[in-house]
Design a protein around this motif. Structure first.
Motif, PDB file in Angstrom:
ATOM      1  N   PRO A  85       0.832  -1.211   0.000  1.00  0.00           N
ATOM      2  CA  PRO A  85       0.000   0.000   0.000  1.00  0.00           C
ATOM      3  C   PRO A  85       0.864   1.257   0.000  1.00  0.00           C
ATOM      4  O   PRO A  85       1.990   1.248   0.509  1.00  0.00           O
ATOM      5  CB  PRO A  85      -0.782  -0.109   1.311  1.00  0.00           C
ATOM      6  CG  PRO A  85      -0.713  -1.550   1.690  1.00  0.00           C
ATOM      7  CD  PRO A  85       0.600  -2.043   1.161  1.00  0.00           C
ATOM      8  N   ASP A  86       0.331   2.336  -0.556  1.00  0.00           N
ATOM      9  CA  ASP A  86       1.095   3.578  -0.567  1.00  0.00           C
ATOM     10  C   ASP A  86       1.377   4.055   0.855  1.00  0.00           C
ATOM     11  O   ASP A  86       2.478   4.526   1.139  1.00  0.00           O
ATOM     12  CB  ASP A  86       0.357   4.650  -1.376  1.00  0.00           C
ATOM     13  CG  ASP A  86       0.371   4.308  -2.854  1.00  0.00           C
ATOM     14  OD1 ASP A  86       1.458   3.987  -3.374  1.00  0.00           O
ATOM     15  OD2 ASP A  86      -0.698   4.339  -3.483  1.00  0.00           O
ATOM     16  N   ILE A  87       0.385   3.932   1.738  1.00  0.00           N
ATOM     17  CA  ILE A  87       0.579   4.272   3.154  1.00  0.00           C
ATOM     18  C   ILE A  87      -0.143   3.229   3.991  1.00  0.00           C
ATOM     19  O   ILE A  87      -1.306   2.913   3.738  1.00  0.00           O
ATOM     20  CB  ILE A  87       0.039   5.683   3.488  1.00  0.00           C
ATOM     21  CG1 ILE A  87       0.786   6.749   2.666  1.00  0.00           C
ATOM     22  CG2 ILE A  87       0.150   5.965   4.988  1.00  0.00           C
ATOM     23  CD1 ILE A  87       0.224   8.147   2.801  1.00  0.00           C
ATOM     24  N   SER A  88       0.557   2.720   4.981  1.00  0.00           N
ATOM     25  CA  SER A  88      -0.021   1.759   5.929  1.00  0.00           C
ATOM     26  C   SER A  88       0.126   2.315   7.332  1.00  0.00           C
ATOM     27  O   SER A  88       1.195   2.811   7.703  1.00  0.00           O
ATOM     28  CB  SER A  88       0.723   0.416   5.873  1.00  0.00           C
ATOM     29  OG  SER A  88       0.655  -0.159   4.601  1.00  0.00           O
ATOM     30  N   VAL A  89      -0.954   2.221   8.114  1.00  0.00           N
ATOM     31  CA  VAL A  89      -0.905   2.585   9.531  1.00  0.00           C
ATOM     32  C   VAL A  89      -1.191   1.313  10.317  1.00  0.00           C
ATOM     33  O   VAL A  89      -2.253   0.701  10.149  1.00  0.00           O
ATOM     34  CB  VAL A  89      -1.915   3.693   9.879  1.00  0.00           C
ATOM     35  CG1 VAL A  89      -1.895   4.000  11.375  1.00  0.00           C
ATOM     36  CG2 VAL A  89      -1.627   4.959   9.068  1.00  0.00           C
ATOM     37  N   ILE A  90      -0.235   0.926  11.145  1.00  0.00           N
ATOM     38  CA  ILE A  90      -0.319  -0.319  11.904  1.00  0.00           C
ATOM     39  C   ILE A  90      -0.262   0.025  13.390  1.00  0.00           C
ATOM     40  O   ILE A  90       0.701   0.642  13.850  1.00  0.00           O
ATOM     41  CB  ILE A  90       0.833  -1.280  11.538  1.00  0.00           C
ATOM     42  CG1 ILE A  90       0.797  -1.605  10.040  1.00  0.00           C
ATOM     43  CG2 ILE A  90       0.757  -2.567  12.351  1.00  0.00           C
ATOM     44  CD1 ILE A  90       1.845  -0.912   9.254  1.00  0.00           C
ATOM     45  N   CYS A  91      -1.293  -0.379  14.124  1.00  0.00           N
ATOM     46  CA  CYS A  91      -1.368  -0.051  15.553  1.00  0.00           C
ATOM     47  C   CYS A  91      -1.021  -1.228  16.453  1.00  0.00           C
ATOM     48  O   CYS A  91      -0.864  -1.042  17.656  1.00  0.00           O
ATOM     49  CB  CYS A  91      -2.764   0.486  15.885  1.00  0.00           C
ATOM     50  SG  CYS A  91      -3.141   2.015  14.996  1.00  0.00           S
ATOM     51  N   GLU A 110      -4.329   4.215  -0.606  1.00  0.00           N
ATOM     52  CA  GLU A 110      -3.793   3.961  -1.943  1.00  0.00           C
ATOM     53  C   GLU A 110      -4.001   5.215  -2.778  1.00  0.00           C
ATOM     54  O   GLU A 110      -5.076   5.820  -2.757  1.00  0.00           O
ATOM     55  CB  GLU A 110      -4.507   2.785  -2.622  1.00  0.00           C
ATOM     56  CG  GLU A 110      -4.301   1.443  -1.975  1.00  0.00           C
ATOM     57  CD  GLU A 110      -2.945   0.797  -2.257  1.00  0.00           C
ATOM     58  OE1 GLU A 110      -2.049   1.450  -2.839  1.00  0.00           O
ATOM     59  OE2 GLU A 110      -2.785  -0.373  -1.871  1.00  0.00           O
ATOM     60  N   ILE A 111      -2.965   5.624  -3.497  1.00  0.00           N
ATOM     61  CA  ILE A 111      -3.047   6.748  -4.418  1.00  0.00           C
ATOM     62  C   ILE A 111      -3.109   6.147  -5.816  1.00  0.00           C
ATOM     63  O   ILE A 111      -2.184   5.454  -6.244  1.00  0.00           O
ATOM     64  CB  ILE A 111      -1.858   7.707  -4.244  1.00  0.00           C
ATOM     65  CG1 ILE A 111      -1.879   8.239  -2.802  1.00  0.00           C
ATOM     66  CG2 ILE A 111      -1.925   8.834  -5.258  1.00  0.00           C
ATOM     67  CD1 ILE A 111      -0.580   8.718  -2.286  1.00  0.00           C
ATOM     68  N   VAL A 112      -4.208   6.384  -6.490  1.00  0.00           N
ATOM     69  CA  VAL A 112      -4.496   5.734  -7.766  1.00  0.00           C
ATOM     70  C   VAL A 112      -3.552   6.221  -8.852  1.00  0.00           C
ATOM     71  O   VAL A 112      -3.324   7.420  -9.005  1.00  0.00           O
ATOM     72  CB  VAL A 112      -5.958   6.010  -8.186  1.00  0.00           C
ATOM     73  CG1 VAL A 112      -6.250   5.443  -9.563  1.00  0.00           C
ATOM     74  CG2 VAL A 112      -6.913   5.437  -7.167  1.00  0.00           C
ATOM     75  N   SER A 113      -3.023   5.264  -9.589  1.00  0.00           N
ATOM     76  CA  SER A 113      -2.285   5.525 -10.820  1.00  0.00           C
ATOM     77  C   SER A 113      -3.153   5.003 -11.964  1.00  0.00           C
ATOM     78  O   SER A 113      -3.993   4.128 -11.744  1.00  0.00           O
ATOM     79  CB  SER A 113      -0.958   4.769 -10.805  1.00  0.00           C
ATOM     80  OG  SER A 113      -0.161   5.186  -9.726  1.00  0.00           O
ATOM     81  N   PRO A 114      -2.954   5.511 -13.172  1.00  0.00           N
ATOM     82  CA  PRO A 114      -3.775   5.013 -14.286  1.00  0.00           C
ATOM     83  C   PRO A 114      -3.735   3.487 -14.406  1.00  0.00           C
ATOM     84  O   PRO A 114      -4.750   2.865 -14.712  1.00  0.00           O
ATOM     85  CB  PRO A 114      -3.162   5.697 -15.510  1.00  0.00           C
ATOM     86  CG  PRO A 114      -2.577   6.962 -14.970  1.00  0.00           C
ATOM     87  CD  PRO A 114      -2.071   6.611 -13.590  1.00  0.00           C
TER      88      PRO A 114
END
Length: 182
Positions: A85-91, A110-114
């Motif tokens: 994933p573009d950014i993951s937050v794990i607690c 997730e930051i969408v790419s074409p």
């Protein structure tokens, strides 16, 4: 992103890729990843910094980790689902080890790419929901839209790049997309 044809790939196939090649693995299907563009990286960086600064200011135990970062999603054999994933937050610190995150992060962005639209909007949404991700954001720079899935409560909201968005897993955190490089 197109699936590469083969019966069933495993995490071993991910680690056997040549240097510089990245892929994700969903239900044994290998999806090659194109390098992200500058806009994608700037947006990811701004969101990551906002989350990091918030967690740090609160003395929180959660970790925010940008891509590339391995997330091994749960499944029956534990070897056919690997995403970045573009950014993951794990607690839950017990999910983290030197290889990445074992199990579902609490929050994924997730930051969408074409090339990743179908995967981000459909395949990953289902996979993340099934794996136990609590909150999933899809940031679409071309449409200037953010879709927020509160997977814990079954809510879906849409926002524009001029909105301030409340974070579900952190009731006092808001991300102001006016301050995000877009």
């Amino acid at each position: 992103m197109e699936a590469v044809k083969k019966q069933v790939y495993t995490v071993d196939d991910i680690y056997a890729l040549p240097d510089g090649k990245r892929a994700e693995l969903i239900d044994g299907n290998l999806y090659m990843m194109a390098p992200p563009n500058t806009k994608h990286q700037l947006i990811m960086n701004d969101i990551n910094i906002a989350i990091y600064n918030y967690i740090k200011s609160k003395g929180g135990k959660c970790k925010v980790i940008p891509a590339p970062f391995a997330v091994f999603l749960e499944n029956a054999d534990g070897n056919t689902n690997y995403v970045e994933p573009d950014i993951s937050v794990i607690c839950d610190p017990d999910k983290l080890n030197d290889k990445g995150c074992n199990g579902a992060p609490d929050w994924i962005i997730e930051i969408v790419s074409p090339s990743s639209q179908h995967l981000d909007y459909l395949t990953k949404l289902l996979k993340y929901r099934t794996a136990g991700v609590r909150e999933y954001w899809i940031v679409d720079p071309d449409k200037k839209r953010i879709t927020v899935y509160d997977l814990e409560h079954g809510d879906i909201d849409e926002y524009s790049f001029s909105d301030t968005i409340n974070v579900g897993i952190y009731p006092d955190l808001c991300i102001d997309f006016n301050n995000i490089n877009n």
